[in-house]
Motif scaffolding. Structure first.
Motif, PDB file in Angstrom:
ATOM      1  N   LEU A  27      44.012  38.902  47.487  1.00 48.41           N
ATOM      2  CA  LEU A  27      42.916  39.546  48.212  1.00 48.41           C
ATOM      3  C   LEU A  27      43.421  40.464  49.320  1.00 48.41           C
ATOM      4  O   LEU A  27      42.864  41.542  49.541  1.00 48.41           O
ATOM      5  CB  LEU A  27      41.980  38.490  48.798  1.00 48.41           C
ATOM      6  N   SER A  31      42.577  44.384  50.154  1.00 48.12           N
ATOM      7  CA  SER A  31      42.157  44.814  51.496  1.00 48.12           C
ATOM      8  C   SER A  31      43.096  45.887  52.041  1.00 48.12           C
ATOM      9  O   SER A  31      42.658  46.852  52.671  1.00 48.12           O
ATOM     10  CB  SER A  31      42.135  43.619  52.462  1.00 48.12           C
ATOM     11  N   SER A 236      27.799  38.633  48.925  1.00 48.08           N
ATOM     12  CA  SER A 236      28.971  38.143  48.184  1.00 48.08           C
ATOM     13  C   SER A 236      28.617  36.885  47.392  1.00 48.08           C
ATOM     14  O   SER A 236      28.994  36.745  46.223  1.00 48.08           O
ATOM     15  CB  SER A 236      30.120  37.837  49.146  1.00 48.08           C
ATOM     16  N   TYR A 250      36.253  41.382  44.246  1.00 49.29           N
ATOM     17  CA  TYR A 250      36.734  42.011  45.480  1.00 49.29           C
ATOM     18  C   TYR A 250      37.377  43.365  45.200  1.00 49.29           C
ATOM     19  O   TYR A 250      37.390  44.238  46.069  1.00 49.29           O
ATOM     20  CB  TYR A 250      37.725  41.095  46.186  1.00 49.29           C
ATOM     21  N   ALA A 254      36.016  45.788  47.878  1.00 46.74           N
ATOM     22  CA  ALA A 254      36.937  46.217  48.933  1.00 46.74           C
ATOM     23  C   ALA A 254      36.945  47.732  49.177  1.00 46.74           C
ATOM     24  O   ALA A 254      36.848  48.154  50.337  1.00 46.74           O
ATOM     25  CB  ALA A 254      38.347  45.714  48.629  1.00 46.74           C
ATOM     26  N   GLN A 272      37.277  40.533  54.818  1.00 48.66           N
ATOM     27  CA  GLN A 272      37.850  39.648  53.792  1.00 48.66           C
ATOM     28  C   GLN A 272      37.411  38.204  54.010  1.00 48.66           C
ATOM     29  O   GLN A 272      37.075  37.504  53.052  1.00 48.66           O
ATOM     30  CB  GLN A 272      39.375  39.751  53.823  1.00 48.66           C
ATOM     31  N   TYR A 275      33.755  37.830  52.970  1.00 49.36           N
ATOM     32  CA  TYR A 275      33.674  37.854  51.504  1.00 49.36           C
ATOM     33  C   TYR A 275      34.069  36.508  50.916  1.00 49.36           C
ATOM     34  O   TYR A 275      33.397  35.986  50.019  1.00 49.36           O
ATOM     35  CB  TYR A 275      34.580  38.951  50.951  1.00 49.36           C
ATOM     36  N   ASP A 279      31.881  34.067  48.504  1.00 52.47           N
ATOM     37  CA  ASP A 279      32.424  33.896  47.160  1.00 52.47           C
ATOM     38  C   ASP A 279      32.688  32.426  46.839  1.00 52.47           C
ATOM     39  O   ASP A 279      32.508  31.992  45.711  1.00 52.47           O
ATOM     40  CB  ASP A 279      33.727  34.699  47.040  1.00 52.47           C
TER      41      ASP A 279
END
Length: 348
Positions: A27, A31, A236, A250, A254, A272, A275, A279
């Protein structure tokens, strides 16, 4: 109740971890690429959410225990064996050879962790940044986090397979690799499409255009960063009901939201975190989750009348409690302006 508690811990608290996981590396990579749309010099590292996620472990454990003890167990009532009085299937016991192999593999696992930890201690360690001596910024430890995790699990697995007799020759090892790669084929296909998606955003400047226009709309609404993050958590979580892959989803989110929120002064690390909360919480009620058939099959071993409705009715309280408590924790974190990880802050 045991299956519900285990499923909630593994999938409902999916992002919370006391260690930096492979998910952090994946992730943060998305990002980082998205942040560079607005600022080519901005770097997002794998440890950027560590403080928040490590603290989240204790929250999820407490909330999960509360839901299990106060809501799920009383709702399920007295256990009636398998519904028709038949005995529950007992798990097969491990052989002495398998137990020996597992013990040695565990010692190898701990040995690798100890070796990495000790290697980090010297100021001139090969795992540190050679110029600054940092273990965070520009260090080999974080740059090589994915291959290090590969070694961490591959070597003990190889030792176990060899001692237990499951890996008799190179062909058995190859078959083990092949079977593992089959489970990754879907992700590889999604990753290919996601990489094209991000590249098109960079090439066409669509990400920058959407971010600036979206930021202008949000600035006119003037709802503030805390309500904005709460809305983003909800979005999300809702999208996760239809697309449960955290990395694939993502990869789409993102390039749009990270630059947009950066324009409003919100760091990519905070985006992040928000999210990951949304999620994680709805995994356990998502009808498209890949592990759902495994959970349903396990439930039917103990109650032949159970089904998807039974599972959702058990997991919905976890989703609601996790979502609310985790969001409150993020709000407190934002109000106190605590760092999300080493060198990672809430605002730009």
């Amino acid at each position: 109740a045991g299956i519900a508690a285990g499923f909630a811990g593994v999938s409902g608290g999916f992002a919370a971890n006391l260690m930096i996981s492979s998910g952090d590396a994946v992730l943060s990579g998305f990002s980082d690429m998205a942040a560079k749309i607005m600022d080519p010099n901005y770097n997002v590292v794998a440890s950027c959410n560590y403080f928040f996620m490590a603290t989240s472990v204790f929250l999820i454990v407490i909330m999960g225990t509360f839901v299990t003890e106060k809501i799920i167990i009383p709702r399920l009532g007295e256990y009636k064996e398998n519904g028709d009085g038949t005995l529950i299937e007992e798990s097969a016991e491990m052989s002495a050879k398998d137990e020996k192999a597992l013990k040695i593999a565990n010692f190898v696992f701990l040995g690798i962790i100890l070796f990495i930890a000790v290697s980090c201690i010297p100021q001139n360690s090969w795992l540190r940044n050679p110029e600054t001596g940092s273990l965070i910024d520009g260090s080999l430890l974080l740059d090589a986090i994915v291959p290090l995790f590969t070694i961490l699990f591959f070597v003990p697995g190889l030792v176990y397979g060899r001692i237990s007799g499951k890996f008799k020759n190179s062909r058995d090892l190859f078959n083990g690799f092949s079977n593992s790669m089959r489970t990754l084929s879907g992700f590889i296909c999604v990753a290919f499409a996601a990489s094209q998606f991000i590249n098109y955003f960079n090439y066409t400047n669509l990400g920058r255009i959407l971010s600036i226009n979206g930021a202008n709309v949000l600035q006119e609404l003037n709802i503030g960063p805390i309500p904005l993050m709460l809305v983003f958590i909800f979005v999300s979580g809702f999208m996760n009901l239809f697309m449960t892959s955290a990395s694939a989803k993502y990869a789409i989110f993102a390039p749009v939201f990270v630059p947009m929120f950066m324009t409003l002064g919100i760091s990519p690390e905070l985006t992040q975190v928000a999210y990951r909360i949304g999620d994680s919480c709805t995994n356990i009620i998502a009808p498209v989750l890949s592990s759902l058939p495994i959970i349903l099959q396990a439930m039917k071993r103990y109650d032949k009348d159970s089904g998807f409705g039974t599972l959702v009715s058990c997991m919905l309280p976890y989703t609601v409690v996790f979502m609310v408590s985790w969001s409150i924790m993020l709000v407190i974190w934002m109000l106190l302006k605590l760092p999300l990880g080493p060198g990672a802050y809430i605002y730009m």
